[in-house]
Design an enzyme around this catalytic site. Structure first.
Site, PDB file in Angstrom:
ATOM      1  N   HIS A 185       0.989  -1.178   0.112  1.00 33.97           N
ATOM      2  CA  HIS A 185      -0.001  -0.102  -0.111  1.00 33.97           C
ATOM      3  C   HIS A 185       0.971   1.277   0.163  1.00 33.97           C
ATOM      4  CE1 HIS A 185      -2.066   3.441   2.453  1.00 33.97           C
ATOM      5  NE2 HIS A 185      -2.765   3.229   1.479  1.00 33.97           N
ATOM      6  N   SER A 186       0.612   2.304  -0.847  1.00 40.12           N
ATOM      7  CA  SER A 186       1.242   3.416  -0.671  1.00 40.12           C
ATOM      8  C   SER A 186       2.975   3.317  -1.068  1.00 40.12           C
ATOM      9  CB  SER A 186       0.801   4.318   0.386  1.00 40.12           C
ATOM     10  OG  SER A 186       1.351   5.667   0.152  1.00 40.12           O
ATOM     11  N   MET A 187       3.443   3.757  -0.012  1.00 40.74           N
ATOM     12  CA  MET A 187       4.840   3.557  -0.028  1.00 40.74           C
ATOM     13  C   MET A 187       5.377   2.154  -0.309  1.00 40.74           C
ATOM     14  SD  MET A 187       7.708   4.435   2.953  1.00 40.74           S
ATOM     15  CE  MET A 187       7.289   3.122   3.974  1.00 40.74           C
ATOM     16  N   SER A 194      -1.537   2.572  -5.174  1.00 41.36           N
ATOM     17  CA  SER A 194      -0.065   2.640  -5.379  1.00 41.36           C
ATOM     18  C   SER A 194       0.465   2.046  -6.649  1.00 41.36           C
ATOM     19  CB  SER A 194       0.977   2.442  -4.336  1.00 41.36           C
ATOM     20  OG  SER A 194       2.285   2.329  -4.482  1.00 41.36           O
TER      21      SER A 194
END
Length: 284
Positions: free
Chosen positions: A99-101, A125
């Site tokens: 998720h995300s980063m 992401s």
């Protein structure tokens, strides 16, 4: 959920996390976003009982150890970190979810080590943040200046978990319920209340960002089937970069849910169902 730890063989770091099984080798490695922790996947894990999922606290996050004093965290470090996790767990291949980063790091890893990635699951992401090549020296100067001024600044202290949760929800479009889930693992008790457990250096600007051309190169090297699940109200929903990056992937499917950036926390059962379909049947 079962707690575990992984001592990385080539650094002082010991990573911690949670898993929904009692064995050693996971089917899915899950990586959270910036300043989150492995509890990011807590709402989703009960809906993934058919798979052994291991959710990691990245270095400096959650209960994992901080970076060494004076060490500047680079995004590249996460690629090393994931590779060492494979080494420690003696994994020949694995599904990776981020998720995300964590999705940005997973994307880069899948491009560097395509033979290790059975499939790539990205939650709001696709690749890391990029920056134009122009002005790179000035960005580096700003990063170093900020490091020199604030490199030893401690994390703030809050009266209690609830105060910290209300502050955390302001960043990342979190509901108070989801913020409490992250804060449960994201703070530690101190004499005057609670403070964030994450390494304060993580909040400093990164001195090593990628150009969009570099990101494209990594994405083009990905060989595994890839699933992208976006949140309709996420800041990425209107990004013009995501469709361009998707075009670089060889085997990719995507869908959008009526959720925010933390789509897997907002709609854990729906997100898990899409992931199960993708891993079991190759469709969504």
């Amino acid at each position: 959920m079962h707690e575990f730890e992984i001592p990385l063989p080539h650094s002082h770091l010991c990573l911690k996390g949670i898993k929904n099984f009692n064995g050693e080798r996971p089917d899915i490695l899950a990586f959270h976003g910036w300043l989150d922790n492995c509890h990011s996947f807590l709402p989703m894990l009960p809906h993934l009982k058919d798979f052994n999922v291991m959710a990691i606290d990245f270095p400096g996050h959650g209960l994992s150890e901080h970076y060494a004093a004076g060490q500047v965290p680079y995004f590249h470090d996460l690629i090393y970190c994931i590779r060492e996790i494979f080494e420690c767990l003696d994994l020949e291949s694995c599904h990776i979810m981020g998720h995300s980063m964590g999705g940005g790091a997973a994307s880069l890893f899948a491009g560097v080590f395509p033979e290790l990635v059975r499939s790539l699951i990205l939650l709001d992401s696709l690749g890391p943040i990029s920056t134009p090549e122009q002005g790179a020296p000035e960005k580096m100067k700003q990063a170093i200046s900020t490091w020199l001024r604030h490199g030893k600044r401690p994390n703030p202290i809050y009266d209690d978990h609830e105060s910290a949760s209300k502050t955390r929800m302001k960043s990342g479009m979190l509901t108070i319920e989801n913020s409490r889930i992250l804060t449960q693992r994201g703070v530690k008790k101190v004499e005057k209340g609670v403070k964030w457990a994450h390494d304060p250096k993580l909040k400093l600007p990164s001195p090593g960002l990628f150009s969009e051309a570099q990101v494209d190169s990594y994405l083009k090297a990905i060989e595994s089937p890839t699933l992208l699940i976006q949140g309709k109200s996420s800041f990425l929903a209107k990004s013009q970069v995501i469709p361009k990056r998707m075009a670089h992937l060889r085997q990719a499917v995507s869908t959008t849910l009526d959720a925010g950036h933390h789509v897997h926390m907002d709609l854990p059962e729906e997100t898990a169902q899409i992931v199960r379909n993708f891993l079991s049947y190759g469709s969504i």
